[in-house]
Design a protein around this motif. Structure first.
Motif, PDB file in Angstrom:
ATOM      1  N   ASP B 171       1.356  -3.884   1.145  1.00  0.00           N
ATOM      2  CA  ASP B 171       0.194  -3.362   0.414  1.00  0.00           C
ATOM      3  C   ASP B 171      -0.990  -3.272   1.384  1.00  0.00           C
ATOM      4  O   ASP B 171      -0.918  -3.726   2.540  1.00  0.00           O
ATOM      5  CB  ASP B 171      -0.108  -4.204  -0.831  1.00  0.00           C
ATOM      6  N   THR B 172      -2.063  -2.716   0.902  1.00  0.00           N
ATOM      7  CA  THR B 172      -3.210  -2.442   1.790  1.00  0.00           C
ATOM      8  C   THR B 172      -3.763  -3.725   2.398  1.00  0.00           C
ATOM      9  O   THR B 172      -4.110  -3.775   3.580  1.00  0.00           O
ATOM     10  CB  THR B 172      -4.311  -1.714   0.999  1.00  0.00           C
ATOM     11  N   ARG B 173      -3.826  -4.774   1.548  1.00  0.00           N
ATOM     12  CA  ARG B 173      -4.388  -6.034   2.031  1.00  0.00           C
ATOM     13  C   ARG B 173      -3.549  -6.600   3.176  1.00  0.00           C
ATOM     14  O   ARG B 173      -4.071  -7.022   4.202  1.00  0.00           O
ATOM     15  CB  ARG B 173      -4.453  -7.036   0.868  1.00  0.00           C
ATOM     16  N   GLU B 174      -2.215  -6.576   2.995  1.00  0.00           N
ATOM     17  CA  GLU B 174      -1.352  -7.131   4.042  1.00  0.00           C
ATOM     18  C   GLU B 174      -1.426  -6.281   5.325  1.00  0.00           C
ATOM     19  O   GLU B 174      -1.422  -6.815   6.442  1.00  0.00           O
ATOM     20  CB  GLU B 174       0.104  -7.216   3.554  1.00  0.00           C
ATOM     21  N   ALA B 176      -3.976  -4.551   6.337  1.00  0.00           N
ATOM     22  CA  ALA B 176      -5.266  -4.833   6.980  1.00  0.00           C
ATOM     23  C   ALA B 176      -5.217  -6.177   7.710  1.00  0.00           C
ATOM     24  O   ALA B 176      -5.705  -6.301   8.851  1.00  0.00           O
ATOM     25  CB  ALA B 176      -6.377  -4.837   5.930  1.00  0.00           C
ATOM     26  N   GLU B 177      -4.617  -7.177   7.062  1.00  0.00           N
ATOM     27  CA  GLU B 177      -4.516  -8.498   7.695  1.00  0.00           C
ATOM     28  C   GLU B 177      -3.664  -8.436   8.959  1.00  0.00           C
ATOM     29  O   GLU B 177      -3.981  -9.049   9.983  1.00  0.00           O
ATOM     30  CB  GLU B 177      -3.905  -9.505   6.715  1.00  0.00           C
ATOM     31  N   SER B 210      -1.382   3.893   1.660  1.00  0.00           N
ATOM     32  CA  SER B 210      -2.615   3.232   2.088  1.00  0.00           C
ATOM     33  C   SER B 210      -2.930   3.638   3.517  1.00  0.00           C
ATOM     34  O   SER B 210      -2.041   4.015   4.283  1.00  0.00           O
ATOM     35  CB  SER B 210      -2.507   1.707   2.090  1.00  0.00           C
ATOM     36  N   VAL B 212      -5.330   2.136   6.880  1.00  0.00           N
ATOM     37  CA  VAL B 212      -6.206   1.141   7.500  1.00  0.00           C
ATOM     38  C   VAL B 212      -6.662   1.729   8.828  1.00  0.00           C
ATOM     39  O   VAL B 212      -5.825   2.201   9.619  1.00  0.00           O
ATOM     40  CB  VAL B 212      -5.467  -0.194   7.736  1.00  0.00           C
ATOM     41  N   THR B 289     -10.500   0.499   4.850  1.00  0.00           N
ATOM     42  CA  THR B 289      -9.219   0.507   4.132  1.00  0.00           C
ATOM     43  C   THR B 289      -9.319   1.458   2.946  1.00  0.00           C
ATOM     44  O   THR B 289     -10.378   1.600   2.337  1.00  0.00           O
ATOM     45  CB  THR B 289      -8.846  -0.896   3.606  1.00  0.00           C
ATOM     46  N   GLU B 291      -6.771   3.189  -0.441  1.00  0.00           N
ATOM     47  CA  GLU B 291      -5.501   3.186  -1.157  1.00  0.00           C
ATOM     48  C   GLU B 291      -5.623   4.124  -2.349  1.00  0.00           C
ATOM     49  O   GLU B 291      -6.660   4.151  -3.013  1.00  0.00           O
ATOM     50  CB  GLU B 291      -5.206   1.758  -1.631  1.00  0.00           C
ATOM     51  N   GLU B 300     -12.974   0.837   1.182  1.00  0.00           N
ATOM     52  CA  GLU B 300     -13.847  -0.278   1.585  1.00  0.00           C
ATOM     53  C   GLU B 300     -14.053  -0.248   3.095  1.00  0.00           C
ATOM     54  O   GLU B 300     -13.127   0.074   3.843  1.00  0.00           O
ATOM     55  CB  GLU B 300     -13.166  -1.580   1.174  1.00  0.00           C
TER      56      GLU B 300
END
Lengths: 321, 306
Positions: B171-174, B176-177, B210, B212, B289, B291, B300
């Motif tokens: 997912d987008t969060r992962e 980005a991390e 997504s 990034v 980021t 999505e 964001e």
């Protein structure tokens, strides 16, 4: 408008104040006069028309195109006010669109005639440069005030600036490196060298506050290596209004107009800086020689870049409303 | 200096991004307006996701080491394709015998079996000194898939290696991390080898759902003496975006419609039009980021402090 009236009008324009009558008459001869109707555009944002406009009568509105096809009204200008100086000085597109809000008459000074006023090392050219720098500083303050208001709150009071005396002294940079910077590579090498040897060099770690918002700056700083952020900070919210990388300066606004600094300056990377204490700044700012000319041009270029940067976050905020 | 482009949003003809505007990506290959001390003549690559195509999760791929402006196949292809996500890149390399123009060095990188692609605009100075120290941070199976000679492919392998499942769809969060973690590893390895000169890392990483993107540099503002890339890197490497609704020509100008919430996003090394008034500059040292969600585009930007 007769020639006499044009000369009288120009004599009252702050930028040209003190010029003798013969000069103003010559200027009046080369300036074009235009009348535009309400709603008519003088130029569009991004347009490349290179001219300095003085509003003789009437009124104009300035607006900013933002992402998503929206337009934000930024301000207005009326008799005696000046428009177009940023694009004229840096050769890039206009930062804002300008349209008449009522029937408006303007006097237009073309690029080459304006350049002639700034050419050489005559006292009048230095006076004009200093006034331009002061005018751009006032515009920058105005823009930063709008940005700060959008954040709300008060400036951070922690992070007191480090005095230049406390920073680690360093040797000067290689002059070949400095000459490769876009800011300096068309300057006279001897005059540039004179400017670069006017102050002292220091090294700073990242995260070091060098100028505090709302406090007077003790010096003019020029980044030789590294990067320094110019920021407005309100609690945990912040807007970066500029990044002073190699060849870019900071801390000069309050030395120009005697008011507190409109932004904080904090090192983002470790940095090598040229520091000119306020007394050295004063001398260079008011002298009328080749070194002083390099100095004034460097400040002017920096102000133009910072002004363009300051308009970008404004667009971002406007688009999120 | 390379140029990259990414799009996420409603279906959009690829030619609108690649050819039609007066500063399109293909035009930037031979006439970039920013950071133009290098031309981008070392090849073109594109990944494009079309949800109406067979195996919609797999992107279309087009790669060529020839000049894209003369590539009729690309022009025909771009006229027929309307992706919801696209990542494209025109590559620059140094004007010396050290530059390798080869298919294996073309971006976007995309290892077989994985679902993430990457395009990079930047360069890690002194990369040969640190290359082999990165091996310990890269999944061995992924390291074996590195075919080219670029730092970019190693950055790609490093980001994939930070994912829980390098072959899944993060997912987008992962994503980005993983990107931020890869930058932290690069910083540590650089420090371990005493590398402290400017190294821009503008990347665009995507799964087709997504995006990034980073506008970032290690040790910005510090350069080796007599560096041939100095004039290119003195300004912070550029990255811009436009956000809104449909990207189309209106009254003679290419712009996005002003939809709220936004439905489309273009990220590009430089604006696709010479009039940049409808574009915004991505702040330096930041990550962006995006999505595609049921309510529109979630978007964001945040400071990237790694």
């Amino acid at each position: 408008m007769s020639d006499r009236e044009t000369v009288d009008f120009l004599a009252a324009v702050p930028l040209l104040e003190g010029r003798d009558e013969a000069e103003l008459a010559e200027l009046a001869r080369v300036m074009g006069r235009r009348t535009v109707q309400a709603g008519e555009a003088l130029w569009r944002q991004g347009g490349d028309r290179r001219e300095l406009l003085f509003v003789v009568d009437g009124a104009v509105a300035t607006s900013l195109q933002v992402s998503g096809g929206r337009t934000v009204e930024i301000g207005s200008a009326g008799p005696g006010q000046m428009l177009g100086e940023i694009a004229l000085l840096d050769g890039q597109g206009h930062t804002l669109s300008v349209r008449a809000t009522e029937t408006t008459t303007v006097l237009a000074l073309g690029h080459s005639d304006f350049a002639a006023l700034l050419a050489g090392q005559r006292p009048a050219a230095f006076t004009l440069r200093r006034r331009l720098v002061a005018h751009l500083t006032a515009r920058l303050r105005d823009q930063l005030r709008h940005l700060a208001a959008s954040l709300g709150g008060e400036p951070a009071t922690d992070g007191a600036p480090a005095g230049a005396d406390l920073l680690e002294p360093s040797s000067p940079p290689d002059s070949k490196y400095v000459r490769r910077m876009a800011t300096f590579h068309d300057f006279d090498p001897l005059a540039l060298w004179g400017f670069l040897t006017s102050g002292k060099y220091v090294r700073c770690p990242p995260g070091q506050t060098l100028v505090a918002e709302g406090a007077p700056s003790a010096a003019y700083y020029l980044t030789i290596n590294g990067a320094v952020e110019k920021v407005l900070v309100r609690g945990d919210r912040r807007i970066r209004v500029g990044l002073a990388g190699p060849g870019m300066a900071f801390g000069y606004e309050s030395l120009i107009d005697g008011r507190p600094s409109p932004v904080a300056a904090i090192t983002r990377e470790r940095a090598l800086l040229l520091v000119l204490p306020s007394d050295v700044f004063e001398q260079l700012f008011h002298r009328e020689d080749a070194i002083s000319r390099v100095f004034l041009e460097a400040i002017q270029r920096d102000l133009l870049v910072t002004l363009r940067h300051a308009l970008r976050p404004s667009a971002r905020l406007a688009s999120s409303v | 200096m390379c140029r990259l482009l990414a799009y996420l949003g409603e279906p959009l003809p690829a030619r609108s991004l690649l050819f039609d505007t007066d500063n399109s990506l293909v035009r930037q290959s031979y006439s970039p307006r920013m950071m133009n001390t290098f031309l981008n003549l070392a090849g073109f690559g594109m990944k494009a996701w079309d949800p109406t195509s067979l195996h919609a999760d797999e992107p279309f791929t087009y790669r060529t080491t020839t000049l894209p402006t003369f590539d009729r196949n690309l022009r025909f292809f771009a006229s027929k394709l309307a992706p919801t996500c696209l990542v494209a890149h025109v590559r620059a390399t140094t004007y010396s015998g050290e530059g390798v123009v080869a298919d294996t060095n073309l971006h976007p990188f995309h290892f077989p079996g994985t679902r993430v692609v990457l395009a990079h605009n930047g360069h890690l100075r002194q990369f040969p000194r640190m290359r082999f120290a990165l091996v310990e941070h890269v999944d061995p199976a992924l390291a074996q898939r590195i075919e080219g000679t670029t730092d970019s492919e190693w950055i790609y392998a490093l980001i994939l290696s930070q994912l829980d499942d390098p072959y899944g769809v993060p997912d987008t969060r992962e994503l980005a991390e993983a990107t931020a973690n890869a930058l932290r590893i690069l910083r540590e390895v650089r420090a371990g080898h005493g590398i402290d000169t400017s190294s821009p890392v503008n990347v665009c990483v995507s799964t087709g759902r997504s995006l990034v993107a980073t506008r970032f540099s290690f040790d910005y503002g510090w350069y080796p003496p007599a560096d041939e890339m100095l004039e290119t890197d003195l300004p912070f490497v550029s990255l811009w975006y436009a956000i809104g609704g449909e990207y189309a020509r209106r009254d003679g100008d290419w712009r996005m419609s002003g939809d709220d919430p936004p439905r489309s996003l273009i990220i590009a090394s430089e604006p696709l039009t010479t009039d940049s008034s409808s574009w915004l500059e991505v702040p330096e040292y930041s990550m962006l980021t995006a999505e595609l969600g049921p309510g529109g585009l979630e978007f964001e930007t945040r400071d990237l402090d790694v």
